[in-house]
Design an enzyme around this catalytic site. Structure first.
Site, PDB file in Angstrom:
ATOM      1  N   LYS A   1     -31.682  33.321  60.908  1.00 23.30           N
ATOM      2  CA  LYS A   1     -33.096  33.478  60.557  1.00 23.30           C
ATOM      3  C   LYS A   1     -33.583  32.311  59.693  1.00 23.30           C
ATOM      4  O   LYS A   1     -34.677  31.788  59.899  1.00 23.30           O
ATOM      5  CB  LYS A   1     -33.340  34.813  59.855  1.00 23.30           C
ATOM      6  CG  LYS A   1     -34.803  34.946  59.461  1.00 23.30           C
ATOM      7  CD  LYS A   1     -35.287  36.340  59.180  1.00 23.30           C
ATOM      8  CE  LYS A   1     -36.770  36.277  58.827  1.00 23.30           C
ATOM      9  NZ  LYS A   1     -37.294  37.545  58.340  1.00 23.30           N
TER      10      LYS A   1
ATOM     11  N   ASN B   1     -40.576  38.228  66.064  1.00 23.40           N
ATOM     12  CA  ASN B   1     -41.377  39.447  66.228  1.00 23.40           C
ATOM     13  C   ASN B   1     -40.965  40.262  67.452  1.00 23.40           C
ATOM     14  O   ASN B   1     -41.602  41.270  67.770  1.00 23.40           O
ATOM     15  CB  ASN B   1     -42.862  39.075  66.337  1.00 23.40           C
ATOM     16  CG  ASN B   1     -43.388  38.510  65.041  1.00 23.40           C
ATOM     17  OD1 ASN B   1     -43.135  39.056  63.966  1.00 23.40           O
ATOM     18  ND2 ASN B   1     -44.107  37.401  65.121  1.00 23.40           N
TER      19      ASN B   1
ATOM     20  N   GLU C   1     -32.210  44.805  63.774  1.00 19.65           N
ATOM     21  CA  GLU C   1     -32.603  43.396  63.586  1.00 19.65           C
ATOM     22  C   GLU C   1     -31.479  42.452  64.021  1.00 19.65           C
ATOM     23  O   GLU C   1     -31.740  41.352  64.509  1.00 19.65           O
ATOM     24  CB  GLU C   1     -32.993  43.126  62.122  1.00 19.65           C
ATOM     25  CG  GLU C   1     -34.154  43.981  61.595  1.00 19.65           C
ATOM     26  CD  GLU C   1     -35.526  43.650  62.200  1.00 19.65           C
ATOM     27  OE1 GLU C   1     -35.639  42.648  62.944  1.00 19.65           O
ATOM     28  OE2 GLU C   1     -36.469  44.416  61.934  1.00 19.65           O
TER      29      GLU C   1
ATOM     30  N   HIS D   1     -44.346  48.066  65.269  1.00 20.17           N
ATOM     31  CA  HIS D   1     -45.217  48.327  64.113  1.00 20.17           C
ATOM     32  C   HIS D   1     -46.304  49.348  64.436  1.00 20.17           C
ATOM     33  O   HIS D   1     -46.692  50.144  63.594  1.00 20.17           O
ATOM     34  CB  HIS D   1     -45.864  47.025  63.634  1.00 20.17           C
ATOM     35  CG  HIS D   1     -44.964  46.209  62.763  1.00 20.17           C
ATOM     36  ND1 HIS D   1     -45.224  44.899  62.463  1.00 20.17           N
ATOM     37  CD2 HIS D   1     -43.821  46.519  62.108  1.00 20.17           C
ATOM     38  CE1 HIS D   1     -44.271  44.425  61.664  1.00 20.17           C
ATOM     39  NE2 HIS D   1     -43.397  45.398  61.452  1.00 20.17           N
TER      40      HIS D   1
ATOM     41  N   ARG E   1     -50.611  33.749  39.295  1.00 18.57           N
ATOM     42  CA  ARG E   1     -50.643  32.748  40.381  1.00 18.57           C
ATOM     43  C   ARG E   1     -49.248  32.240  40.739  1.00 18.57           C
ATOM     44  O   ARG E   1     -49.089  31.128  41.229  1.00 18.57           O
ATOM     45  CB  ARG E   1     -51.571  31.582  40.031  1.00 18.57           C
ATOM     46  CG  ARG E   1     -53.023  31.991  39.829  1.00 18.57           C
ATOM     47  CD  ARG E   1     -53.998  30.877  40.136  1.00 18.57           C
ATOM     48  NE  ARG E   1     -55.359  31.275  39.815  1.00 18.57           N
ATOM     49  CZ  ARG E   1     -55.959  31.030  38.648  1.00 18.57           C
ATOM     50  NH1 ARG E   1     -55.309  30.380  37.708  1.00 18.57           N
ATOM     51  NH2 ARG E   1     -57.178  31.429  38.436  1.00 18.57           N
TER      52      ARG E   1
ATOM     53  N   HIS F   1     -41.406  43.967  67.607  1.00 21.35           N
ATOM     54  CA  HIS F   1     -42.172  44.356  66.419  1.00 21.35           C
ATOM     55  C   HIS F   1     -43.642  44.660  66.692  1.00 21.35           C
ATOM     56  O   HIS F   1     -44.276  45.327  65.890  1.00 21.35           O
ATOM     57  CB  HIS F   1     -42.073  43.265  65.349  1.00 21.35           C
ATOM     58  CG  HIS F   1     -40.781  43.311  64.591  1.00 21.35           C
ATOM     59  ND1 HIS F   1     -39.565  43.103  65.203  1.00 21.35           N
ATOM     60  CD2 HIS F   1     -40.501  43.579  63.280  1.00 21.35           C
ATOM     61  CE1 HIS F   1     -38.592  43.227  64.303  1.00 21.35           C
ATOM     62  NE2 HIS F   1     -39.139  43.498  63.129  1.00 21.35           N
TER      63      HIS F   1
ATOM     64  N   HIS G   1     -37.853  51.698  60.270  1.00 21.68           N
ATOM     65  CA  HIS G   1     -38.251  50.414  60.847  1.00 21.68           C
ATOM     66  C   HIS G   1     -37.338  50.038  62.022  1.00 21.68           C
ATOM     67  O   HIS G   1     -37.820  49.629  63.089  1.00 21.68           O
ATOM     68  CB  HIS G   1     -38.226  49.319  59.763  1.00 21.68           C
ATOM     69  CG  HIS G   1     -38.646  47.978  60.265  1.00 21.68           C
ATOM     70  ND1 HIS G   1     -39.940  47.715  60.669  1.00 21.68           N
ATOM     71  CD2 HIS G   1     -37.955  46.817  60.455  1.00 21.68           C
ATOM     72  CE1 HIS G   1     -40.022  46.453  61.078  1.00 21.68           C
ATOM     73  NE2 HIS G   1     -38.834  45.886  60.953  1.00 21.68           N
TER      74      HIS G   1
ATOM     75  N   ARG H   1     -40.850  30.654  65.191  1.00 20.85           N
ATOM     76  CA  ARG H   1     -40.716  31.822  64.317  1.00 20.85           C
ATOM     77  C   ARG H   1     -41.288  33.078  64.955  1.00 20.85           C
ATOM     78  O   ARG H   1     -40.877  34.199  64.638  1.00 20.85           O
ATOM     79  CB  ARG H   1     -41.385  31.557  62.949  1.00 20.85           C
ATOM     80  CG  ARG H   1     -41.173  32.718  61.987  1.00 20.85           C
ATOM     81  CD  ARG H   1     -41.512  32.419  60.546  1.00 20.85           C
ATOM     82  NE  ARG H   1     -41.122  33.559  59.732  1.00 20.85           N
ATOM     83  CZ  ARG H   1     -41.141  33.570  58.410  1.00 20.85           C
ATOM     84  NH1 ARG H   1     -41.528  32.514  57.739  1.00 20.85           N
ATOM     85  NH2 ARG H   1     -40.753  34.649  57.752  1.00 20.85           N
TER      86      ARG H   1
ATOM     87  N   GLU I   1     -45.062  30.073  61.164  1.00 21.33           N
ATOM     88  CA  GLU I   1     -45.155  30.845  62.398  1.00 21.33           C
ATOM     89  C   GLU I   1     -46.207  30.357  63.365  1.00 21.33           C
ATOM     90  O   GLU I   1     -47.145  31.086  63.696  1.00 21.33           O
ATOM     91  CB  GLU I   1     -45.391  32.331  62.043  1.00 21.33           C
ATOM     92  CG  GLU I   1     -45.008  33.239  63.197  1.00 21.33           C
ATOM     93  CD  GLU I   1     -44.992  34.705  62.796  1.00 21.33           C
ATOM     94  OE1 GLU I   1     -44.489  35.022  61.713  1.00 21.33           O
ATOM     95  OE2 GLU I   1     -45.484  35.520  63.588  1.00 21.33           O
TER      96      GLU I   1
ATOM     97  N   LYS J   1     -41.670  35.928  54.013  1.00 21.90           N
ATOM     98  CA  LYS J   1     -42.782  36.840  54.300  1.00 21.90           C
ATOM     99  C   LYS J   1     -42.698  38.004  53.333  1.00 21.90           C
ATOM    100  O   LYS J   1     -41.633  38.591  53.140  1.00 21.90           O
ATOM    101  CB  LYS J   1     -42.696  37.376  55.725  1.00 21.90           C
ATOM    102  CG  LYS J   1     -43.226  36.425  56.758  1.00 21.90           C
ATOM    103  CD  LYS J   1     -43.397  37.173  58.074  1.00 21.90           C
ATOM    104  CE  LYS J   1     -43.751  36.236  59.194  1.00 21.90           C
ATOM    105  NZ  LYS J   1     -43.895  36.967  60.470  1.00 21.90           N
TER     106      LYS J   1
END
Lengths: 341, 341
Positions: free
Chosen positions: B214, B232, B172, B239, B108, B235, B249, B228, B224, B130
């Site tokens: 960032k 993307n 990026e 993706h 956990r 993306h 990527h 935020r 997000e 993330k």
């Protein structure tokens, strides 16, 4: 239906006491919801699931593993579930643990809620946001802490609950009484299982009292750095023998509590072991057991409550007052080897 | 070594800019640490790992899957790792994503940190918490948001980085410039890849500027719901084609940005597509591609940024100013079908 809101450090949980399954659609949008349940619950209450998108998994602790999580995620993808979906776990502790875990990791987090169908899930597993799965012999080795959005109590679901599951749940109720609530301990001494099974109002009140006791402890210490640790009473040794001997969780915890009373007698001056043992027996729970001391210690060493060479162990000072003691592993090994059989 | 602390809503990340791998033991207790890296990084820098308990996995996005996570967890159990252990991911984006995810769910939650070894990980993957893994064709379908305790920049590790990984990272960097930093866009227009590769101070400053850009966006909106989302940019479509065509990527994002510029021209009056395309080409990145429009749309529909029948799509108003627009899926399908090849 009585509504109480508990705010935690990271989220809030709405409790609906004295509710019913049919009220679920007044709490959430049916179209943006997926239910998760097991075959036993689904077969016992199939009519209630009509009109809901439902994922059904096999029943039992043996399925509280990663491959079940993988299957559920594949089904969520097939259902084109998005981030605005709420996942609702309807079942016992295995279902609430898996549902909470899947909801925590799928798309980096869906909302989730529970309708607990077992005594154990009502008083314990559904409350407090701990979720997760087992890895081999190790219980709850993987998981996160994340609070459910809501918990709905429907006592009528207990009608189909077998006696052994009632007994299972009373282990956690007795645990709560031991660590935090001497008055409840006396109530338990004055009654027995059949009394609670016959009186819906009495059991509903007991379940609400226990859910609220746990919610308050979690509110105070969501990430288990202090008072929440008390809830592990009976669980350290309990977890070490549970999967090894395929015990019911409540049985393992009852045995764990019995031996924790003996360790308490040695380390914190506890003098009421007999009272605890008597109440456990009164509710059909086991107390002493001849288990493999060495193997149990080896598994226990890997418990999440270990910190380097010490284990945080929950002991009792008296009935209603739990304490956490850090015990060096070397000392703990000797104590466990010398426990009565 | 320059130290900056960023506080997020749930945690804080210590950034160490201009540091070196050998300073890791001044930041954390070596005995209570496990390193996670991949075969490529381990083989290129094996001496640096001496004295550290290290888990080495196979390199590449193909291993960013649940079975790798299962293997790492088994090894953490074998190492008798407890809750006080820190897991440090040393590698590119795949390693930071997996390390963060394993640390989030093992027992956990363990503390974790990163030494990013690729440009992409330095400016993007290591920052913002993330993490996650892929499920089949779906990128990052499973994961959580949880902040690292620290990020250590060691620019000397870039010496062994192949050119294609430099190009990958610049996608990026260009993204950040497009959505938030017109001045940096002009700096990028004025230089090219070989300039940055030859000037350690210039690249170190650019990497720090991007990591901080960032970090500030994430500080403002960790989960997000607003700003935020701008990260993307490129993306969503990116993706959808990345795993389908086994693209790097950065390549997928560059193509995604190119088409997002075209969609921006239609929906938000953007007039600088040519400038963006020119900068992408200047840094060796692809722009237009003949991909299967229908399959891409079908994958894109399952993107986490979908909300019921609409997709939150990141567009540009001008260079340096990104905006999020909610586009109905029916309209988006037509737009994607009609994109230039």
């Amino acid at each position: 239906m009585q509504h109480k809101k508990y705010k935690f450090s990271t989220a809030a949980t709405d409790f609906y006491f004295g509710g019913s399954f049919s009220q679920l659609k007044t709490i959430i949008d049916q179209k943006a919801t997926v239910l998760l349940t097991d075959e036993n619950v689904f077969n016992a209450h199939s009519k209630k699931f009509k009109g809901w998108r439902t994922i059904v998994i096999k029943a039992g602790e043996a399925y509280k593993i990663q491959s079940t999580v993988d299957d559920i995620i594949d089904q969520l993808i097939d259902l084109e579930t998005d981030r605005k979906t709420t996942l609702v776990g309807i079942g016992g502790g295995v279902i609430t643990d898996i549902a909470g875990y899947v909801a925590a990791v799928y798309m980096r987090g869906l909302k989730f809620g529970f309708i607990p169908t077992s005594l154990l899930a009502l008083v314990d597993a559904s409350v407090g946001g701990k979720n997760g799965i087992d890895v081999g012999m190790y219980k709850n080795m993987v998981g996160v802490i994340r609070q459910p959005s809501f918990i709905l109590h429907d006592i009528s679901l207990l009608k189909s609950l077998p006696d052994k599951e009632w007994i299972n749940g009373f282990a956690e109720i007795i645990k709560h009484a031991c660590i935090k609530d001497a008055a409840m301990f006396r109530e338990l001494e004055a009654n027995d299982l059949s009394v609670y099974q016959k009186k819906p109002k009495l059991i509903a009140a007991l379940l609400q009292r226990n859910a609220q006791l746990k919610a308050k402890v979690v509110q105070e210490d969501e990430f288990e750095t202090s008072v929440r640790r008390l809830l592990n009473f009976g669980h350290t040794l309990g977890h070490a023998i549970e999967n090894q001997y395929a015990l019911m969780h409540g049985h393992a915890v009852a045995i764990g509590m019995t031996y924790a009373c003996h360790i308490s007698a040695q380390l914190s001056g506890f003098k009421q072991t007999d009272r605890v043992v008597k109440v456990l027996e009164q509710y059909g729970l086991p107390t002493y057991m001849s288990f493999d001391r060495q193997l149990a210690f080896d598994l226990l060493k890997m418990d999440k409550k270990r910190e380097k060479k010490e284990m945080n162990y929950v002991l009792l000072e008296k009935v209603g007052k739990g304490v956490v003691k850090s015990i060096p592993l070397v000392q703990l090994e000797k104590i466990i080897q010398a426990l009565p059989k």
